[in-house]
Design an enzyme around this catalytic site. Structure first.
Site, short mmCIF file in Angstrom:
data_model
loop_
_atom_site.label_atom_id
_atom_site.label_comp_id
_atom_site.label_asym_id
_atom_site.label_seq_id
_atom_site.Cartn_x
_atom_site.Cartn_y
_atom_site.Cartn_z
N GLU A 119 0.83 -1.21 0.00
CA GLU A 119 0.00 0.00 0.00
C GLU A 119 0.87 1.27 0.00
O GLU A 119 0.38 2.35 0.31
CB GLU A 119 -0.94 0.03 1.22
CG GLU A 119 -1.90 -1.15 1.34
CD GLU A 119 -3.03 -1.17 0.32
OE1 GLU A 119 -3.07 -0.28 -0.55
OE2 GLU A 119 -3.86 -2.10 0.38
N HIS A 142 -3.04 1.78 8.25
CA HIS A 142 -4.12 1.04 7.58
C HIS A 142 -4.32 -0.27 8.35
O HIS A 142 -3.34 -0.97 8.64
CB HIS A 142 -3.77 0.77 6.13
CG HIS A 142 -4.59 -0.33 5.51
ND1 HIS A 142 -5.97 -0.27 5.45
CD2 HIS A 142 -4.25 -1.52 4.98
CE1 HIS A 142 -6.42 -1.37 4.89
NE2 HIS A 142 -5.41 -2.16 4.60
N HIS A 144 -7.59 -3.53 9.55
CA HIS A 144 -8.85 -4.19 9.19
C HIS A 144 -9.72 -4.37 10.43
O HIS A 144 -9.90 -5.50 10.90
CB HIS A 144 -8.55 -5.56 8.57
CG HIS A 144 -7.64 -5.56 7.36
ND1 HIS A 144 -7.01 -6.69 6.88
CD2 HIS A 144 -7.26 -4.54 6.54
CE1 HIS A 144 -6.29 -6.38 5.81
NE2 HIS A 144 -6.41 -5.09 5.58
N HIS A 214 -12.85 -3.53 3.11
CA HIS A 214 -11.41 -3.81 3.22
C HIS A 214 -10.86 -3.36 4.58
O HIS A 214 -10.48 -4.19 5.39
CB HIS A 214 -10.67 -3.14 2.05
CG HIS A 214 -9.19 -3.32 2.10
ND1 HIS A 214 -8.35 -2.93 1.08
CD2 HIS A 214 -8.36 -3.84 3.04
CE1 HIS A 214 -7.09 -3.22 1.40
NE2 HIS A 214 -7.08 -3.76 2.59
P1 13P Z 1 1.10 -5.56 3.04
O1 13P Z 1 1.50 -6.84 3.71
O2 13P Z 1 1.69 -5.44 1.66
O3 13P Z 1 1.38 -4.36 3.90
O4 13P Z 1 -0.48 -5.62 2.78
C1 13P Z 1 -1.41 -5.76 3.83
C2 13P Z 1 -2.72 -5.13 3.53
O5 13P Z 1 -3.53 -4.98 4.44
C3 13P Z 1 -3.04 -4.69 2.15
O6 13P Z 1 -4.17 -3.89 2.09
ZN ZN Z 2 -5.50 -4.10 3.88
#
Ligand code: 13P
Ligand code: ZN
Length: 269
Positions: A119, A142, A144, A214
């Protein structure tokens, strides 16, 4: 093993904060496998010795040109690395990169050639925009978060500010500590430049934005503050769900009570 963090307490403190937050993300169940990523602009902690460090990777393209990042340095979670590992070993599960003079490419300089997160286009575009607009923000997270992501599977919560108003109304703290609310970005391919562009557009109005189905992307002055904004929003989502599970639709604070909060806390919305 020698580390760039040795004898650099201010830089080490920033990276250790990332490790602490990575542990929280794992404990909360928000960081399955390699889920989520964090970057921090650490340029203010870079000394002449760091500037002279040789590259330990080939030159890599970012995919976008970011004119304000020339000569900047970032700590980045490694792609495919786990938050729960990063919590214990931040420099084996992340790396420090230097943006090159063309503003479109970078090299890794420490400690190990760990490739940055997939990302990266979103993260670096956002850091470029902070500098362009004079924002004091240095960190982007970022992750989840289960309940917030679940809400994006329902169309009504994707309408502008519907989720924001609901989440603010669950407990006064959420409006106080996430005062710009939750922006919504329709589903876009992870890691794409389109997602980066949509993220910047939405960050004009919000500090936390939701990538539909996401995860969230949050920004703030440091990684802990960005995490806190996500944490208060997800707490509200949990209160909403707990109420539904008890068999009723929660009343929520009234619009009047929320306006009163905005005045008392001098909030922007
Ligand atoms: P990375 O392992 O490349 O950081 O990706 C994790 C992710 O949550 C992608 O949206
Ligand atoms: Zn992600």
């Amino acid at each position: 093993m020698k580390s760039i963090l040795d004898n650099r307490p201010a830089l080490a403190a920033e990276v250790n904060k990332v490790a602490e937050v990575a542990g929280y993300l794992w404990q909360k169940g928000w960081a399955e496998r390699n889920g989520g990523n964090i970057t921090v602009n650490i340029t203010e902690h870079v000394d002449e010795e760091i500037k002279a460090l040789p590259a330990i990777s080939e030159v890599k393209q970012i995919g976008v040109t970011l004119p304000n990042l020339k000569g900047c340095y970032f700590y980045c979670k490694g792609t495919n690395k786990r938050m729960r590992d990063l919590a214990r070993w931040p420099m084996q599960n992340g790396s420090i990169i230097r943006i090159l003079d063309d503003c479109a490419s970078y090299v890794i300089i420490a400690d190990e050639p760990v490739m940055p997160t997939s990302e990266l286009p979103s993260h670096l575009s956002v850091h470029n925009w902070f500098i362009e607009t004079g924002k004091p923000y240095k960190a982007s997270v970022h992750t989840h978060p289960i309940e917030l992501v679940a809400m994006t599977h329902c169309k009504k919560f994707l309408e502008k500010d519907v989720a924001t108003n609901l989440l603010w109304s669950m407990i006064p703290e959420t409006k106080a500590f996430c005062p710009r609310g939750l922006g919504i970005i329709p589903y876009t391919l992870p890691g794409s430049n389109e997602l980066a562009e949509a993220t910047i557009r939405e960050l004009g109005d919000y500090d936390v934005v939701m990538w539909e189905k996401h995860g969230v992307f949050a920004v703030d002055t440091d990684v802990m503050a960005a995490f806190d904004q996500i944490d208060v929003l997800n707490k509200s989502a949990l209160i909403y769900i707990a109420s539904k599970n008890m068999g009723f639709e929660p009343d929520g604070m009234s619009q009047e009570q929320m306006r009163e909060m905005s005045v008392a806390f001098n909030l922007p919305k």
